[in-house]
Design a protein around this motif. Structure first.
Motif, PDB file in Angstrom:
ATOM      1  N   ASP A   8       0.856  -1.182   0.000  1.00 22.96           N
ATOM      2  CA  ASP A   8       0.000   0.000   0.000  1.00 22.96           C
ATOM      3  C   ASP A   8       0.898   1.240   0.000  1.00 22.96           C
ATOM      4  O   ASP A   8       1.777   1.374   0.868  1.00 22.96           O
ATOM      5  CB  ASP A   8      -0.875  -0.029   1.247  1.00 22.96           C
ATOM      6  N   PRO A   9       0.730   2.154  -0.923  1.00 22.38           N
ATOM      7  CA  PRO A   9       1.609   3.338  -0.962  1.00 22.38           C
ATOM      8  C   PRO A   9       1.436   4.259   0.232  1.00 22.38           C
ATOM      9  O   PRO A   9       2.283   5.105   0.486  1.00 22.38           O
ATOM     10  CB  PRO A   9       1.223   4.034  -2.269  1.00 22.38           C
ATOM     11  N   GLY A  10       0.347   4.099   1.003  1.00 27.26           N
ATOM     12  CA  GLY A  10       0.159   4.958   2.164  1.00 27.26           C
ATOM     13  C   GLY A  10       0.108   6.421   1.772  1.00 27.26           C
ATOM     14  O   GLY A  10      -0.405   6.790   0.714  1.00 27.26           O
ATOM     15  N   THR A  11       0.657   7.279   2.633  1.00 22.50           N
ATOM     16  CA  THR A  11       0.714   8.712   2.333  1.00 22.50           C
ATOM     17  C   THR A  11       1.900   8.983   1.416  1.00 22.50           C
ATOM     18  O   THR A  11       3.040   8.710   1.786  1.00 22.50           O
ATOM     19  CB  THR A  11       0.871   9.543   3.616  1.00 22.50           C
ATOM     20  N   PRO A  12       1.663   9.499   0.208  1.00 21.30           N
ATOM     21  CA  PRO A  12       2.791   9.760  -0.706  1.00 21.30           C
ATOM     22  C   PRO A  12       3.771  10.770  -0.124  1.00 21.30           C
ATOM     23  O   PRO A  12       3.368  11.712   0.569  1.00 21.30           O
ATOM     24  CB  PRO A  12       2.099  10.311  -1.960  1.00 21.30           C
ATOM     25  N   GLU A  13       5.031  10.583  -0.409  1.00 21.69           N
ATOM     26  CA  GLU A  13       6.038  11.521   0.063  1.00 21.69           C
ATOM     27  C   GLU A  13       5.804  12.911  -0.501  1.00 21.69           C
ATOM     28  O   GLU A  13       6.139  13.918   0.137  1.00 21.69           O
ATOM     29  CB  GLU A  13       7.434  11.026  -0.307  1.00 21.69           C
ATOM     30  N   ALA A  14       5.189  12.994  -1.666  1.00 18.94           N
ATOM     31  CA  ALA A  14       4.900  14.315  -2.243  1.00 18.94           C
ATOM     32  C   ALA A  14       4.002  15.138  -1.323  1.00 18.94           C
ATOM     33  O   ALA A  14       4.139  16.364  -1.238  1.00 18.94           O
ATOM     34  CB  ALA A  14       4.238  14.146  -3.614  1.00 18.94           C
ATOM     35  N   ASP A  15       3.066  14.475  -0.608  1.00 21.74           N
ATOM     36  CA  ASP A  15       2.211  15.192   0.330  1.00 21.74           C
ATOM     37  C   ASP A  15       3.015  15.743   1.494  1.00 21.74           C
ATOM     38  O   ASP A  15       2.795  16.865   1.957  1.00 21.74           O
ATOM     39  CB  ASP A  15       1.109  14.269   0.853  1.00 21.74           C
ATOM     40  N   TRP A  16       3.962  14.933   1.983  1.00 24.45           N
ATOM     41  CA  TRP A  16       4.806  15.412   3.071  1.00 24.45           C
ATOM     42  C   TRP A  16       5.725  16.536   2.602  1.00 24.45           C
ATOM     43  O   TRP A  16       5.995  17.467   3.360  1.00 24.45           O
ATOM     44  CB  TRP A  16       5.651  14.260   3.614  1.00 24.45           C
ATOM     45  N   ALA A  17       6.184  16.464   1.367  1.00 21.66           N
ATOM     46  CA  ALA A  17       7.088  17.503   0.848  1.00 21.66           C
ATOM     47  C   ALA A  17       6.406  18.858   0.810  1.00 21.66           C
ATOM     48  O   ALA A  17       7.058  19.893   0.920  1.00 21.66           O
ATOM     49  CB  ALA A  17       7.577  17.114  -0.542  1.00 21.66           C
ATOM     50  N   ARG A  18       5.081  18.856   0.649  1.00 21.77           N
ATOM     51  CA  ARG A  18       4.327  20.111   0.626  1.00 21.77           C
ATOM     52  C   ARG A  18       3.903  20.565   2.015  1.00 21.77           C
ATOM     53  O   ARG A  18       3.257  21.609   2.149  1.00 21.77           O
ATOM     54  CB  ARG A  18       3.092  19.943  -0.259  1.00 21.77           C
ATOM     55  N   CYS A  19       4.250  19.798   3.026  1.00 21.76           N
ATOM     56  CA  CYS A  19       3.841  20.125   4.400  1.00 21.76           C
ATOM     57  C   CYS A  19       4.781  21.180   4.984  1.00 21.76           C
ATOM     58  O   CYS A  19       5.905  20.869   5.395  1.00 21.76           O
ATOM     59  CB  CYS A  19       3.843  18.860   5.257  1.00 21.76           C
ATOM     60  N   GLY A  20       4.320  22.407   5.032  1.00 21.69           N
ATOM     61  CA  GLY A  20       5.165  23.490   5.528  1.00 21.69           C
ATOM     62  C   GLY A  20       5.573  23.313   6.973  1.00 21.69           C
ATOM     63  O   GLY A  20       6.654  23.748   7.385  1.00 21.69           O
TER      64      GLY A  20
END
Length: 445
Positions: A8-20
């Motif tokens: 399962d890919p879970g939360t994509p790292e791209a979402d975390w990268a946008r987390c200020g």
């Protein structure tokens, strides 16, 4: 043993990268750290969650010890290629190679060889104490462990054991999430988060160390049950240019007994103009001239307690430190002492039901000495204990609080979020914030 569907890919790292909030997290102070002990539940935890930090510490001359609780023999429970015993042997070798990549050829990990998926605080207590005793010999020691809310039983049991023992010793402790980056989301980011920026050399060393964990980053074989556990979608979370940790709350009693033993007036409450003026502002902002039953939480040496006693029928003053309470007892004159009760309690665990109801509760410079969960519970206790026409006073330093999970902004923000409290007084200046709340009538809540 808690397991995840690693496909399962879970939360994509791209979402975390946008987390200020990740990028804005304050930096963990590592300057001067001369000894560090890093605890892992399984081989690869330390590399994934703290590998870059370990390498950075070694680069700055810190003596680092890595302790792994289990050999991770149950990582592939359905494998027909390797038995758990064979996997344990492989992972032991991988762990040693990974630690060498992070710390140098002369450093080897300490293996506790406990059962994977079955860690208990009882079996961990003695070895954890042994390694904390070693790190405590440093001038500025640091304990690092897995996160107690990571979603894996072994991670959480190890974290609780280390955090409690380190807190009682007054050793600074931080926890690294591993699986949280997979199942969590930016909207559920834990409070008390700090970051360690990694240089190119740190990131290269971490990448090299991860490559040594072959049984985790590659399939064991093409057979069913031998699938790769740390696929690219998982490893992406650990290729960032910083690592993040959650600060553990130290044990209040141990810390403040030591603080008050080292100095008769550790906060300069009798000599600092900031302290004197802050007390006068707090007292001047109280909506009523007199209160019947006052609760003063975190009273320290009793300077504010004595002032409150002159405007109250009775005051219960609470502190985690026996040393501080002895100083408070000596401070109170005969008149004040007649209506003041001094109580030793570590809050919120030591809260007493007999303290309710109260028409004034004061929490001054104390809220940020709780963990986020402790502060939530203490706020709940205070709000519930308030008389319908009572007041809750919060007053806190506005600057960063080193080595504790919360700061003044966190403390006040959580109070303002409560639907059962409404703010009636607000005073903010450069150094401190003062807010007074009253209960929201039930029909309006």
């Amino acid at each position: 043993m808690v397991t995840f569907d690693h496909r399962d890919p879970g939360t994509p790292e791209a979402d975390w990268a946008r987390c200020g909030a990740l990028h804005r997290a304050p930096e963990l102070e590592l300057a001067g750290v001369d000894r560090a002990v890093v605890f892992a539940a399984h081989p690869d935890d330390e590399t994934l969650g703290a590998g870059g930090t370990v390498h950075r510490l070694v680069r700055q001359g810190t003596e680092v010890r890595v302790v792994v609780a289990t050999l991770g023999e149950n990582s592939h429970p359905d494998s027909t290629t390797f038995t758990p015993q064979q996997l344990a042997a492989l992972r032991r070798e991988e762990m040693a190679a990974a630690v060498h990549a992070l710390t140098g050829e002369g450093t080897s990990p300490v293996f506790l060889s406990l059962a994977d998926g079955a860690l208990t605080e009882e079996q961990l207590r003695e070895p954890v104490a042994e390694h904390l005793a070693w790190v405590e010999q440093g001038e500025k020691p640091l304990a690092v462990c897995t996160w107690e809310r990571d979603g894996h039983t072994d991670h959480e049991v190890l974290a609780r054991t280390v955090a409690r023992a380190a807190g009682a010793r007054g050793v600074r402790c931080v926890q690294y999430p591993v699986w949280y980056w997979h199942w969590g989301s930016p909207s559920r980011l834990p409070r008390g988060l700090v970051r360690v920026p990694l240089g190119d050399a740190d990131r290269r060393a971490k990448k090299d160390a991860l490559a040594h964990h072959v049984t985790q980053v590659r399939p064991l074989s093409q057979r069913p049950g031998d699938e790769v556990l740390l696929g690219e979608h998982v490893l992406a979370h650990f290729a960032r240019d910083s690592e993040h940790f959650v600060v553990s709350a130290p044990d209040q009693a141990a810390v403040f007994d030591r603080v008050h033993s080292d100095s008769e007036d550790p906060w300069a409450v009798d000599t600092s103009w900031y302290e004197q003026r802050k007390r006068e502002v707090l007292l001047g902002c109280l909506p009523r001239p007199h209160y019947e039953r006052v609760l003063d939480l975190g009273c320290s040496t009793g300077a504010l307690t004595a002032a409150l006693a002159r405007r109250a029928g009775s005051v219960t003053a609470v502190d985690a430190s026996d040393v501080a309470l002895r100083a408070a007892r000596a401070r109170l004159d005969d008149d004040a002492a007649a209506n003041v009760e001094l109580v030793r309690a570590v809050l919120p665990a030591g809260w007493r039901d007999e303290w309710a109801p109260r028409d004034l509760i004061v929490v001054s410079e104390m809220g940020y000495f709780c963990s986020p969960e402790q502060w939530d519970e203490l706020l709940e206790r205070c709000a519930t204990a308030l008389d319908p026409e009572g007041h809750l006073v919060l007053c806190h330093w506005r600057h960063p609080i080193q080595d504790w999970p919360l700061d003044g902004a966190d403390v006040h923000r959580e109070a303002r979020r409560r639907p059962d409290l409404r703010r009636v007084v607000s005073h903010r200046e450069r150094d401190f914030e003062l807010e007074i709340f009253e209960p929201v009538p039930r029909e309006q809540g």
